[in-house]
Design an enzyme around this catalytic site. Sequence first.
Site, PDB file in Angstrom:
ATOM      1  N   GLY A  59      10.025   4.091   0.091  1.00 37.95           N
ATOM      2  CA  GLY A  59      11.034   3.142   0.563  1.00 37.95           C
ATOM      3  C   GLY A  59      11.958   2.680  -0.542  1.00 37.95           C
ATOM      4  O   GLY A  59      13.182   2.600  -0.365  1.00 37.95           O
ATOM      5  N   GLU A  60      11.387   2.371  -1.705  1.00 35.67           N
ATOM      6  CA  GLU A  60      12.200   1.951  -2.843  1.00 35.67           C
ATOM      7  C   GLU A  60      13.051   3.107  -3.369  1.00 35.67           C
ATOM      8  O   GLU A  60      14.172   2.889  -3.848  1.00 35.67           O
ATOM      9  CB  GLU A  60      11.307   1.403  -3.956  1.00 35.67           C
ATOM     10  CG  GLU A  60      10.713   0.032  -3.659  1.00 35.67           C
ATOM     11  CD  GLU A  60       9.580   0.093  -2.644  1.00 35.67           C
ATOM     12  OE1 GLU A  60       9.318  -0.938  -1.993  1.00 35.67           O
ATOM     13  OE2 GLU A  60       8.971   1.178  -2.476  1.00 35.67           O
ATOM     14  N   PHE A  61      12.519   4.319  -3.263  1.00 33.24           N
ATOM     15  CA  PHE A  61      13.323   5.479  -3.669  1.00 33.24           C
ATOM     16  C   PHE A  61      14.586   5.580  -2.815  1.00 33.24           C
ATOM     17  O   PHE A  61      15.691   5.758  -3.345  1.00 33.24           O
ATOM     18  CB  PHE A  61      12.508   6.768  -3.538  1.00 33.24           C
ATOM     19  CG  PHE A  61      13.334   8.017  -3.690  1.00 33.24           C
ATOM     20  CD1 PHE A  61      13.697   8.476  -4.944  1.00 33.24           C
ATOM     21  CD2 PHE A  61      13.788   8.711  -2.576  1.00 33.24           C
ATOM     22  CE1 PHE A  61      14.489   9.612  -5.091  1.00 33.24           C
ATOM     23  CE2 PHE A  61      14.566   9.851  -2.702  1.00 33.24           C
ATOM     24  CZ  PHE A  61      14.922  10.307  -3.969  1.00 33.24           C
ATOM     25  N   GLY A  64      17.008   2.891  -3.874  1.00 26.55           N
ATOM     26  CA  GLY A  64      17.695   3.091  -5.144  1.00 26.55           C
ATOM     27  C   GLY A  64      18.404   4.418  -5.266  1.00 26.55           C
ATOM     28  O   GLY A  64      19.161   4.643  -6.225  1.00 26.55           O
TER      29      GLY A  64
END
Length: 410
Positions: A59-61, A64
């Site tokens: 999810g953070e990938f 970002g």
Amino acid sequence: MLFLYDFGIRVYYFLVLLASLKNKKARAWIEGRKNVFNRIFSLIDPSREHAWFHFASLGEFEQGRPVLEEFKAHYPGISIIITFFSPSGYQIRKDYDGADHVFYLPLDTRANAKKFIKLVNPAIAIFTKYEYWFHYFDELQANKIPLYIISGLFRPDQPFFKWYGSLHRNMLHKVSHFFVQNKESKNLLSGLGLNNVSVNGDTRFDRVVKNISEVTEVPIVRDFCSGSKVFIAGSTWPQDELLIASLTSKFPDWKFIIAPHEVDPAHIRSIEKFFPNSVKLSKQKVNTSEQVLIIDNIGMLSSLYQYADLAYIGGGFGVGIHNTQEAAGFGMPVIFGPNYKKFQEAKDLIVSGAFFPISTEDDLVDRMEYLQDEDVRIKLGAIAKDYVLSKAGATKIILEYLKEKRFASL
């Protein structure tokens, strides 16, 4: 406090090691870190300049990713190195062609941080939203390597703002600049004497907007949905699936797509029990007369929203809802469980009337009854999509700052 932090890191490792005896994800976490330094040493070219992007998970990938891809376009000569904390990020994106190298992040010990920073020697480090690791931050600061937090989000209940949070506050003072999602985050950091902060929103919106413009067809799903009203449930957990199962008999003219957060065989079997009139995507040929399609793989959810009229996002009966922005970006109302208060877009779109929190099966049925009206769905979907489009642009602000400062040392 540092002693307690180091002790906690080692206890965490021991617990994951124990869990790895039975848990596939924990085993991948352990196995993936074996010989990681040998891999880094053998693969990284020390003569090149490197940019280090770290993500907690998948999810953070995705959050970002717009910054990473724009950075790569602006600085093509800099090698991109990605690290993940979680297997769910590493296993899906280990072959991502936007990076030169992808590794697991070694456990945050002083020795590991020193070794990692020495081997990688990044010109810049960029962390997305969460993930604060004391020894890595300390080593970056000691080597005068600029560290940036993008899409940062802070709340008063976090350790940084508690009486016992001195070590966590120490970490914040090692960051070169914070790019945060809202004014509340900026005000909280300001209260700690941190003014190296810009409010520029959430970079995930940029990813969603790009995905909308570049979405690819999934013919097997398109054919399954053809001519029907479609309810898609994304990133679901068992409690979500149990609630949704009650809808199939009450709304027989709808088709349902279930894309669970975990796709291990045991979970897929439990979903099949909830939905006996279902078919799995992995079957070579999907019977389009079935009412329910189970997505038994990871990585395609963002492409499936294009076929839906209404979305349900899972996680709201657990630690918190998953990504609602993708569904909203495709212009549809969104339903989710009660744990949504950490997510600004959810709160905003509840107020706007396009998002619907629920707590019970009766709540879910009531929302479905209301959203039977196509005109209502279209109206609320337009509100959701306009919101997403209005929030895009954070990536451009970040890249302009980095270009102006040329990374700006600590």
